[in-house]
Design an enzyme around this catalytic site. Structure first.
Site, PDB file in Angstrom:
ATOM      1  N   LYS A  91      35.175  48.189  43.858  1.00  0.00           N
ATOM      2  CA  LYS A  91      36.286  47.449  43.998  1.00  0.00           C
ATOM      3  C   LYS A  91      36.362  46.645  42.677  1.00  0.00           C
ATOM      4  CE  LYS A  91      37.879  43.528  44.263  1.00  0.00           C
ATOM      5  NZ  LYS A  91      38.685  43.089  43.161  1.00  0.00           N
TER       6      LYS A  91
ATOM      7  N   GLY B 294      29.141  35.428  42.228  1.00  0.00           N
ATOM      8  CA  GLY B 294      27.661  35.908  42.520  1.00  0.00           C
ATOM      9  C   GLY B 294      27.052  35.205  43.444  1.00  0.00           C
TER      10      GLY B 294
ATOM     11  N   GLU C 176      25.477  40.635  37.839  1.00  0.00           N
ATOM     12  CA  GLU C 176      25.600  40.307  35.999  1.00  0.00           C
ATOM     13  C   GLU C 176      26.738  39.063  36.083  1.00  0.00           C
ATOM     14  OE1 GLU C 176      23.398  41.765  33.997  1.00  0.00           O
ATOM     15  OE2 GLU C 176      22.820  42.925  35.887  1.00  0.00           O
TER      16      GLU C 176
ATOM     17  N   CYS D 250      30.998  38.005  28.430  1.00  0.00           N
ATOM     18  CA  CYS D 250      29.956  37.192  29.063  1.00  0.00           C
ATOM     19  C   CYS D 250      28.864  36.678  28.007  1.00  0.00           C
ATOM     20  CB  CYS D 250      29.300  37.797  30.014  1.00  0.00           C
ATOM     21  SG  CYS D 250      29.021  39.621  29.939  1.00  0.00           S
TER      22      CYS D 250
ATOM     23  N   GLU E 113      31.645  27.812  31.608  1.00  0.00           N
ATOM     24  CA  GLU E 113      31.951  28.862  30.462  1.00  0.00           C
ATOM     25  C   GLU E 113      33.443  28.977  30.356  1.00  0.00           C
ATOM     26  OE1 GLU E 113      31.702  32.755  32.850  1.00  0.00           O
ATOM     27  OE2 GLU E 113      30.928  33.531  31.209  1.00  0.00           O
TER      28      GLU E 113
HETATM   29  P1  NDP Z   1      35.260  37.076  39.071  1.00  0.00           P
HETATM   30  O1  NDP Z   1      34.102  36.657  39.317  1.00  0.00           O
HETATM   31  O2  NDP Z   1      36.534  36.307  39.230  1.00  0.00           O
HETATM   32  O3  NDP Z   1      35.743  38.392  39.539  1.00  0.00           O
HETATM   33  C1  NDP Z   1      34.883  39.678  39.696  1.00  0.00           C
HETATM   34  C2  NDP Z   1      34.845  40.607  40.580  1.00  0.00           C
HETATM   35  O4  NDP Z   1      34.757  39.976  41.862  1.00  0.00           O
HETATM   36  C3  NDP Z   1      36.453  40.954  40.680  1.00  0.00           C
HETATM   37  O5  NDP Z   1      36.540  42.370  40.968  1.00  0.00           O
HETATM   38  C4  NDP Z   1      37.086  40.203  41.787  1.00  0.00           C
HETATM   39  O6  NDP Z   1      38.246  40.503  42.245  1.00  0.00           O
HETATM   40  C5  NDP Z   1      35.558  40.161  42.916  1.00  0.00           C
HETATM   41  N1  NDP Z   1      35.664  38.830  43.598  1.00  0.00           N
HETATM   42  C6  NDP Z   1      36.232  37.583  43.394  1.00  0.00           C
HETATM   43  N2  NDP Z   1      35.902  36.623  44.537  1.00  0.00           N
HETATM   44  C7  NDP Z   1      35.186  37.835  45.184  1.00  0.00           C
HETATM   45  C8  NDP Z   1      34.596  37.334  46.661  1.00  0.00           C
HETATM   46  N3  NDP Z   1      34.503  36.098  47.110  1.00  0.00           N
HETATM   47  N4  NDP Z   1      33.933  38.462  47.185  1.00  0.00           N
HETATM   48  C9  NDP Z   1      33.724  39.590  46.584  1.00  0.00           C
HETATM   49  N5  NDP Z   1      34.430  39.895  45.590  1.00  0.00           N
HETATM   50  C10 NDP Z   1      35.219  38.783  44.907  1.00  0.00           C
HETATM   51  O7  NDP Z   1      35.127  37.357  37.517  1.00  0.00           O
HETATM   52  P2  NDP Z   1      36.294  37.782  36.507  1.00  0.00           P
HETATM   53  O8  NDP Z   1      36.668  39.066  37.000  1.00  0.00           O
HETATM   54  O9  NDP Z   1      37.242  36.657  36.351  1.00  0.00           O
HETATM   55  O10 NDP Z   1      35.332  38.196  35.262  1.00  0.00           O
HETATM   56  C11 NDP Z   1      34.954  37.150  34.388  1.00  0.00           C
HETATM   57  C12 NDP Z   1      33.334  36.765  34.622  1.00  0.00           C
HETATM   58  O11 NDP Z   1      32.477  37.751  34.549  1.00  0.00           O
HETATM   59  C13 NDP Z   1      33.002  35.780  33.524  1.00  0.00           C
HETATM   60  O12 NDP Z   1      32.236  34.843  34.391  1.00  0.00           O
HETATM   61  C14 NDP Z   1      32.079  36.790  32.996  1.00  0.00           C
HETATM   62  O13 NDP Z   1      31.133  35.970  32.306  1.00  0.00           O
HETATM   63  C15 NDP Z   1      31.558  37.556  33.889  1.00  0.00           C
HETATM   64  N6  NDP Z   1      30.750  38.861  33.249  1.00  0.00           N
HETATM   65  C16 NDP Z   1      29.442  38.811  33.205  1.00  0.00           C
HETATM   66  C17 NDP Z   1      29.005  40.009  32.505  1.00  0.00           C
HETATM   67  C18 NDP Z   1      27.574  40.240  32.591  1.00  0.00           C
HETATM   68  O14 NDP Z   1      27.035  41.424  31.961  1.00  0.00           O
HETATM   69  N7  NDP Z   1      26.687  39.303  32.797  1.00  0.00           N
HETATM   70  C19 NDP Z   1      29.809  41.001  31.819  1.00  0.00           C
HETATM   71  C20 NDP Z   1      31.386  40.822  31.792  1.00  0.00           C
HETATM   72  C21 NDP Z   1      31.773  39.636  32.496  1.00  0.00           C
HETATM   73  P3  NDP Z   1      39.681  39.691  41.943  1.00  0.00           P
HETATM   74  O15 NDP Z   1      39.675  39.866  40.421  1.00  0.00           O
HETATM   75  O16 NDP Z   1      40.599  40.699  42.493  1.00  0.00           O
HETATM   76  O17 NDP Z   1      39.707  38.457  42.158  1.00  0.00           O
END
Ligand code: NDP
Length: 500
Positions: free
Chosen positions: A176, A234, A251, A285, A386
């Site tokens: 997804k 997460g 992550e 991140c 962040e």
């Molecule tokens: P989000 O947590 O908003 O979204 C990540 C994914 O989870 C998206 O596909 C999102 O869908 C989905 N999602 C959101 N809410 C839910 C839920 N309740 N249940 C299941 N899936 C859900 O992160 P971002 O896309 O905004 O990405 C940025 C974040 O990712 C930052 O915090 C960054 O630090 C972290 N990150 C971490 C990395 C690592 O390696 N540790 C690397 C890169 C980023 P949708 O977008 O449709 O809402």
């Protein structure tokens, strides 16, 4: 892009959403619609999980010898390299990241397929020293059907970091992707199929987190969940996985400190800090978020840094000369503006930038100026949360102890950098930082062989390396009785027949 490129990918078929709905992906540099994409919801997740389950149960992918899977992954790597420009174009139009960055990143992404092909090809099971006249061998078998939820900042790379080890280990997958940038991950599903990955093994359902993401994470048909996203997401995923008693890998966010000691030439320190922070407009991140400079060089470094940061070329991401593009979405722009405003309100000093860019090509996109902030305190929101934008706070420190204390004063622990020419100090300081990765005189370095994971609120588990492959397997212990004699525990005369 033709229409077929924007559908859901299930069982190697392009399908519309069950209810026929679609959503638009916006180009954040122009505000125009870049793609129209099928809007996957719960019913589509159900279809994708059913396809993945069939592919897991009926094969052939999970049953194939790992050495047969390897060459297929290598073929996919070649296809990906051949489509580098096309995929980079999709990534730029979805995320607003400069072509200069995405062309590099997409090219590198293929390395994950090659690396995990090698891991699969060299896979060895084990014989363990169980006592008794026994042969006890331990097989690593695929976990089953895995759900992978990915973000928008490195859409293809992060999807690949999950898909490559899962595939190499023989799993079937439902991805997804983020609704902000789902097209490159859909293209990856198609490309893997062209390379020889059978139907149903990789399924990609674009949709929103609150619906498709939630449905996937709560699905009873999933055997493992793997997320890259924000820390709050997460927690949701971990709770859902906990209820279904399945492993969860996550992550999550970061707030990377960049420590600069006084022995580093100013030019290197400025280049290092600028690279750490402003690549991807800071939407990474492991972006350098907190610059810590030894007090003796603080003023001098700050002056040079202001000059360099103010001269970063912000502009049209398609232009090869552009160094920084817009933020990826309106929501991201609002978030960055809110945190910079909070810093200002709490008494910090904006040294440069600090606002949305306007005029010229900037009016239609979500451009934010590269920003430096000084006079911060550890309790300010800008220091705790962040930002995920082109914003760097600067602080000074007296000595190693203070540098380490400031670096570790965060709920996050993903990436950190130490800049020094003192070999011993580099290692010793790096080892005291509570962070999954620490670069010495570098930043952003990532390799398919190098473990990647967060301490503290930055995540659970590790990507990359053999450990990622192993984590996509489950151990099966097979115990073979080699005793020639007969065994009857309930025989009337039986006493102490077995050792264990
Ligand atoms: P989000 O947590 O908003 O979204 C990540 C994914 O989870 C998206 O596909 C999102 O869908 C989905 N999602 C959101 N809410 C839910 C839920 N309740 N249940 C299941 N899936 C859900 O992160 P971002 O896309 O905004 O990405 C940025 C974040 O990712 C930052 O915090 C960054 O630090 C972290 N990150 C971490 C990395 C690592 O390696 N540790 C690397 C890169 C980023 P949708 O977008 O449709 O809402």
């Amino acid at each position: 892009m033709s229409k077929r490129d924007h559908l859901i990918w299930i069982d190697a078929q392009e399908v519309a959403a069950a209810d026929g709905s679609t959503f638009e992906v916006e180009n954040p540099a122009t505000g125009e619609v870049a793609f129209e994409v099928a809007h996957g919801k719960t019913a589509d997740i159900d279809r994708a999980v059913a396809a993945a389950r069939r592919a897991a149960d009926e094969g052939p992918w999970p049953q194939m010898h790992p050495r047969e899977r390897g060459p297929i992954l290598r073929r996919a790597a070649e296809l990906l390299r051949a489509r580098r420009s096309e995929l980079a174009d999709v990534e730029v139009r979805s995320t607003g990241r400069p072509m200069r960055e995405m062309h590099q990143q997409v090219g590198r992404t293929a390395d994950w397929l090659d690396f995990f092909a090698s891991v699969a090809e060299t896979h060895e099971d084990r014989v363990v020293p169980a006592i008794g006249n026994l042969l006890n061998y331990v097989r690593r078998v695929p976990v089953g059907v895995v759900g992978q939820i990915t973000p928008w900042n490195h859409p293809l790379l992060i999807t690949m970091k999950k898909v490559a080890p899962a595939l190499a280990a023989g799993n079937t997958i439902v991805v997804k992707p983020s609704e902000v940038a789902p097209v490159a991950p859909i293209e990856l599903g198609r490309l893997l199929n062209e390379a020889g990955v059978p139907p149903g093994v990789v399924n990609v359902v674009p949709g929103f987190g609150a619906e498709a993401g939630k449905a996937l994470s709560e699905h009873r048909g999933i055997d493992k969940l793997d997320l890259t996203g924000g820390t709050e997401t997460g927690r949701h995923i971990a709770a859902a996985g906990g209820r279904n008693l399945i492993p969860v890998q996550a992550e999550l966010g970061g707030k990377a400190p960049v420590l600069v000691f006084e022995d580093v030439p100013i030019a290197s320190a400025v280049a290092g800090a600028t690279f750490a922070t402003f690549v991807a407009s800071g939407q990474s991140c492991i972006a350098g978020a907190r610059l810590l400079v030894q007090r003796t060089r603080y003023e001098e470094l700050l002056r040079a840094l202001i000059d360099r940061v103010s001269s970063i070329r912000v502009g049209d991401p398609m232009d090869p000369d552009t160094q920084m593009g817009p933020l990826a979405s309106k929501q991201q722009l609002a978030r960055v503006m809110e945190l910079v405003t909070s810093a200002r309100d709490e008494g910090a000093t904006i040294l440069c930038g600090g606002d949305r860019l306007g005029g010229d090509i900037f009016d239609n996109g979500y451009f934010f100026a590269p920003t430096l902030i000084a006079d911060v305190r550890q309790d300010m929101r800008i220091m705790r949360e962040e930002v995920f934008g082109p914003v760097l706070t600067v602080q000074s420190f007296e000595d190693e102890d203070e540098a380490v204390e400031l670096a570790n004063d965060s709920d996050f622990g993903l990436g950190a950098a130490v800049w020094t020419n003192d070999l011993k100090r580099g290692h010793l300081v790096a080892q005291r930082i509570r962070s999954g990765s620490v670069w010495i005189n570098d930043h952003h370095r990532v390799d398919p062989a190098s473990p990647w994971g967060g301490f503290k609120d930055s995540g659970v588990g590790s990507e990359n390396g053999v450990v990622a492959y192993n984590d996509y397997t489950i151990q099966q212990s097979i115990l073979v009785n080699l005793d020639r004699g007969s065994f009857d525990w309930f025989a009337p005369e039986a006493r102490d027949l077995r050792y264990s």
